[in-house]
Design a protein around this motif. Structure first.
Motif, PDB file in Angstrom:
ATOM      1  N   THR A  39      -3.122  -0.846  -5.957  1.00 37.76           N
ATOM      2  CA  THR A  39      -2.733  -0.995  -7.349  1.00 37.76           C
ATOM      3  C   THR A  39      -3.857  -0.498  -8.242  1.00 37.76           C
ATOM      4  O   THR A  39      -5.032  -0.456  -7.841  1.00 37.76           O
ATOM      5  CB  THR A  39      -2.426  -2.467  -7.672  1.00 37.76           C
ATOM      6  N   GLU A  74       1.782  -3.822  -1.218  1.00 35.85           N
ATOM      7  CA  GLU A  74       1.123  -4.978  -0.618  1.00 35.85           C
ATOM      8  C   GLU A  74       1.146  -4.798   0.905  1.00 35.85           C
ATOM      9  O   GLU A  74       1.877  -3.970   1.443  1.00 35.85           O
ATOM     10  CB  GLU A  74       1.833  -6.270  -1.020  1.00 35.85           C
ATOM     11  N   ASN A 168       0.770 -12.153  -3.865  1.00 39.26           N
ATOM     12  CA  ASN A 168       0.097 -11.102  -4.615  1.00 39.26           C
ATOM     13  C   ASN A 168      -1.407 -11.307  -4.578  1.00 39.26           C
ATOM     14  O   ASN A 168      -1.905 -12.386  -4.947  1.00 39.26           O
ATOM     15  CB  ASN A 168       0.606 -11.090  -6.058  1.00 39.26           C
ATOM     16  N   SER A 171      -3.161 -12.213  -7.968  1.00 39.77           N
ATOM     17  CA  SER A 171      -2.873 -13.549  -8.494  1.00 39.77           C
ATOM     18  C   SER A 171      -3.772 -14.614  -7.877  1.00 39.77           C
ATOM     19  O   SER A 171      -3.978 -15.673  -8.479  1.00 39.77           O
ATOM     20  CB  SER A 171      -1.409 -13.903  -8.254  1.00 39.77           C
TER      21      SER A 171
END
Length: 295
Positions: A39, A74, A168, A171
Motif C-alpha cells: 500500500t 494483504e 489490516n 490498523s
C-alpha cells in the motif's frame, strides 16, 4: 518400431531444433516476475526482499525483471493469488506447514531467522509496561496485536499468549495507540523502519524484553512454476557462496541490530509448532544468532 515418413521426420527434427534454440519460458511473455505491491507509504517494507530477489536473478544469469502487482495486496490475498498462479509469481512470507503444502518454498531464510526475534512496540505513554517481565508467565497478562492471517498469531497463542487480531496491517498501529491491545511484537528487521513511519509517532520500542521462536521467511512460488523457484534458489545459493548475500544483509540490518541493544534484554523463548521439519536448521551459514556468545 515407430516409423516417421521422410518429410514428416525432417519437420519433426526441425521442430526439436527450433525448440532447443528458444529461450526458456519466463513468468510471462515479457519476462516479468510480478510481486505483491505494498500500500502507498509502505513500500519501505519490501526494499530488502526485492534487493535480494534481484541479486538472486543476477547471480542466476536470469533476464527476468521485477514488477509490482497492479493492486496492493494483504498477505493472504497474495498467497491465494500465487497458489492459483494468477497475477503473481512470487511472495515472501514466514513459513508454516500450511504454506509449504499450498506453495513451493525456496528454503533459504531471507531474514537469517530474524523474523523470529521480536521487540514490542508500545504506546509512548506505556514505555515501561514490560519492565518487570522475566518469564513467559509474566508476559501472559498482556495482549499482543497481530494480523489475522499471520503465522505468528498461532505461534503466540500456542504459547498461551492472548492475541488481538486485525485484517489490516496499518490498523494495528492505530489499535495499539488506542490500547485495544498492550503490545505489538515486531521483528528485529521491521521495527526500526516502522518507527520512522508517521503512523508510529506516538509509539516507542520496548527496551526490556526480546521474544524468540525459530522462524524463517522464504520466497514462495506457485507449484506450477518449479523452474522459477529453481532459478531463484540457484541464485541465492551462489550469492551465499560468494558473500554477496551476507553483504546485502549487513548493509540493510547491521545498524538496526546494534541499535536494538539485545544483550541488555530479557530473552523469552517460545515454541513454534508451525515450523516444518524440512526447515534447514542444520545449515548454520543460513542463520544468525543476534546475541553475543556470552548471552
Amino acid at each position: 518400431m515407430l516409423r516417421i515418413p521422410l518429410l514428416a521426420g525432417w519437420r519433426w527434427l526441425l521442430g526439436l531444433l527450433l525448440l532447443s534454440l528458444l529461450p526458456p519460458l519466463y513468468a510471462d511473455e515479457g519476462g516479468v516476475i510480478h510481486y505483491p505491491r505494498r500500500t502507498d507509504g509502505d513500500e519501505f517494507r519490501s526494499v530488502y526482499e526485492l534487493a535480494l530477489l534481484q541479486l538472486a536473478l543476477e547471480k542466476a544469469d536470469s533476464p527476468l525483471r521485477l514488477e509490482p502487482s497492479y493492486y496492493s495486496m494483504e498477505q493472504e490475498r497474495a498467497l491465494v493469488n500465487l497458489e492459483r498462479n494468477e497475477r503473481l509469481d512470487v511472495v515472501w512470507s514466514v513459513t508454516s506447514h500450511e504454506r509449504e503444502q499450498r506453495l513451493l518454498p525456496v528454503r533459504i531464510p531471507l531474514d537469517k531467522g530474524l523474523y523470529g526475534w521480536r521487540i514490542a512496540l508500545l504506546p509512548s505513554s506505556r514505555e515501561a509496561l514490560l519492565k518487570n517481565v522475566r518469564t513467559l508467565d509474566d508476559l501472559r497478562p498482556f495482549s499482543a496485536g497481530q494480523g489475522h492471517d499471520w503465522p505468528d498469531t498461532d505461534i503466540l497463542r500456542s504459547n498461551g499468549l492472548p492475541v488481538t487480531i486485525s485484517a489490516n496491517y496499518g490498523s494495528l498501529f492505530r489499535m495499539l495507540q488506542a490500547q485495544r491491545f498492550d503490545y505489538f511484537p515486531r521483528s528485529l528487521i521491521e521495527i526500526w523502519g516502522e518507527l520512522e513511519h508517521p503512523r508510529s509517532k506516538q509509539l516507542v520500542a520496548d527496551t526490556h524484553v526480546l521474544l524468540h521462536y525459530p522462524a524463517a521467511m522464504y520466497f514462495f512460488f506457485s507449484r506450477q512454476r518449479p523452474e522459477l523457484a529453481e532459478t531463484v534458489r540457484l541464485g541465492l545459493e551462489r550469492a551465499i557462496a560468494d558473500g554477496s548475500f551476507e553483504h546485502l544483509f549487513q548493509q540493510h540490518f547491521a545498524a538496526d541490530l546494534q541499535r536494538a541493544q539485545l544483550n541488555q534484554r530479557q530473552v523469552i523463548e517460545l515454541e513454534n509448532p508451525l515450523l516444518p521439519s524440512a526447515t534447514p536448521l542444520q545449515r548454520r551459514e543460513l542463520w544468525l544468532t543476534p546475541l553475543s556468545p556470552a548471552r
